[in-house]
Write a protein that holds these residues in place. Structure first.
Motif, mmCIF file in Angstrom:
data_model
loop_
_atom_site.group_PDB
_atom_site.id
_atom_site.type_symbol
_atom_site.label_atom_id
_atom_site.label_comp_id
_atom_site.label_asym_id
_atom_site.label_seq_id
_atom_site.Cartn_x
_atom_site.Cartn_y
_atom_site.Cartn_z
ATOM 1 N N UNK A 48 -2.277 -6.323 -3.436
ATOM 2 C CA UNK A 48 -2.706 -5.010 -3.920
ATOM 3 C C UNK A 48 -2.531 -3.978 -2.819
ATOM 4 N N UNK A 49 -1.957 -2.813 -3.149
ATOM 5 C CA UNK A 49 -1.894 -1.710 -2.185
ATOM 6 C C UNK A 49 -2.959 -0.670 -2.512
ATOM 7 N N UNK A 80 -4.089 -5.871 0.284
ATOM 8 C CA UNK A 80 -5.062 -6.943 0.125
ATOM 9 C C UNK A 80 -4.440 -8.111 -0.631
ATOM 10 N N UNK A 81 -4.602 -9.315 -0.076
ATOM 11 C CA UNK A 81 -4.132 -10.543 -0.704
ATOM 12 C C UNK A 81 -5.369 -11.312 -1.162
ATOM 13 N N UNK A 111 -3.117 -3.981 11.414
ATOM 14 C CA UNK A 111 -4.290 -4.801 11.683
ATOM 15 C C UNK A 111 -4.458 -5.795 10.535
ATOM 16 N N UNK A 112 -4.647 -7.061 10.866
ATOM 17 C CA UNK A 112 -4.824 -8.110 9.854
ATOM 18 C C UNK A 112 -6.236 -8.681 9.992
ATOM 19 N N UNK A 113 -7.001 -8.660 8.887
ATOM 20 C CA UNK A 113 -8.367 -9.164 8.872
ATOM 21 C C UNK A 113 -8.473 -10.312 7.877
ATOM 22 N N UNK A 142 -6.851 -8.669 4.446
ATOM 23 C CA UNK A 142 -6.540 -7.243 4.444
ATOM 24 C C UNK A 142 -5.542 -6.944 5.554
ATOM 25 N N UNK A 143 -4.454 -6.259 5.189
ATOM 26 C CA UNK A 143 -3.447 -5.836 6.153
ATOM 27 C C UNK A 143 -3.427 -4.308 6.127
ATOM 28 N N UNK A 144 -3.962 -3.688 7.160
ATOM 29 C CA UNK A 144 -3.995 -2.226 7.230
ATOM 30 C C UNK A 144 -2.860 -1.742 8.124
#
Length: 248
Positions: A48-49, A80-81, A111-113, A142-144
């Motif tokens: 999802x973007x 978001x995955x 940034x990857x959370x 989450x990949x920002x």
């Protein structure tokens, strides 16, 4: 809360986007392609973007210039995955190539959370190609990307999670026995083949300790443990095992 014992060979499935995933538009104005949905190992996952622009299927530009899903925007965005049912899953990795607008935006550029996991947050430079390789049991990833221009997303690797299990309070015991049990709330996407209680006198028991098997599958379970010694401290916890691993 559960502890995961990592198996030698975990189940994993890869989305290489040879064919287009299902796309869903943002349900509002403006309309953009917000969600890409892929079924892997019988489980539906979403990518999802969060911004304007939208996903598109691209025949080139991915890993090795292969097919991928592409996202073009002009803003800081979060990718978001997650599973569509919001259950935990195992994230193994993904391939990303991205460019940033560096004027007016700031680092970190990506940034990857790993949400729901103890895995450390990761940061990356601008305008680069990254292969994520952290393995973690997560609720989502989450990949920002700061000042995102174009993102090529490929080779998403995911799999089922270990079972989620809790230990019930012990409220029936004698000098030589106790009633113990637990509850397997989710199987993680792979059938629970064995569940029960483990115990020892040293702390943090595992399936290598004393083990009492109490069936299989999800749901609540309990059983009396006998043959215990008086005036002895025992450590007890529930376990559940699937082909992915054992949760405690």
């Amino acid at each position: 809360m559960f502890t995961w014992i990592n198996p030698v060979h975990a189940q994993s499935y890869t989305a290489n986007f040879t064919s287009a995933p299902g796309f869903t538009a943002y349900p509002g104005v403006p309309s953009w392609i917000q969600t890409a949905e892929i079924t892997l190992g019988g489980v539906a996952y979403q990518v999802i973007n969060s911004g304007n622009g939208g996903w598109a299927h691209s025949a080139t530009g991915g890993n090795g210039n292969s097919a991928n899903i592409k996202y073009v925007t002009a803003a800081t965005s979060i990718i978001t995955i997650k599973r569509t049912d919001n259950a935990n899953f195992t994230f193994f990795g993904a391939w990303l190539k991205y460019t940033n607008y560096t004027s007016g935006y700031t680092a970190p550029w990506m940034t990857v959370t790993y949400n729901g996991s103890t895995a450390a947050m990761e940061t990356y430079n601008a305008n680069t190609t990254v292969t994520l390789t952290t393995t973690a049991v997560v609720s989502s990833v989450d990949i920002m990307i700061s000042g995102l221009n174009t993102l090529y997303f490929d080779d998403l690797i995911v799999g089922p999670a270990p079972p989620t299990v809790s230990t019930s309070a012990i409220n029936q015991f004698t000098h030589s026995s106790l009633l113990a049990g637990g509850n397997v709330s989710t199987d993680g996407g792979s059938s629970v083949t064995e569940r029960g209680i483990v115990y020892n006198t040293t702390g943090t028991p595992t399936i290598a300790s004393n083990k009492v098997v109490i069936g299989s599958g999800t749901g609540s379970f309990s059983q009396s443990i006998t043959g215990l010694s008086a005036s002895t401290t025992y450590y007890v916890r529930a376990f559940a095992t699937s082909s992915v691993g054992t949760g405690y």
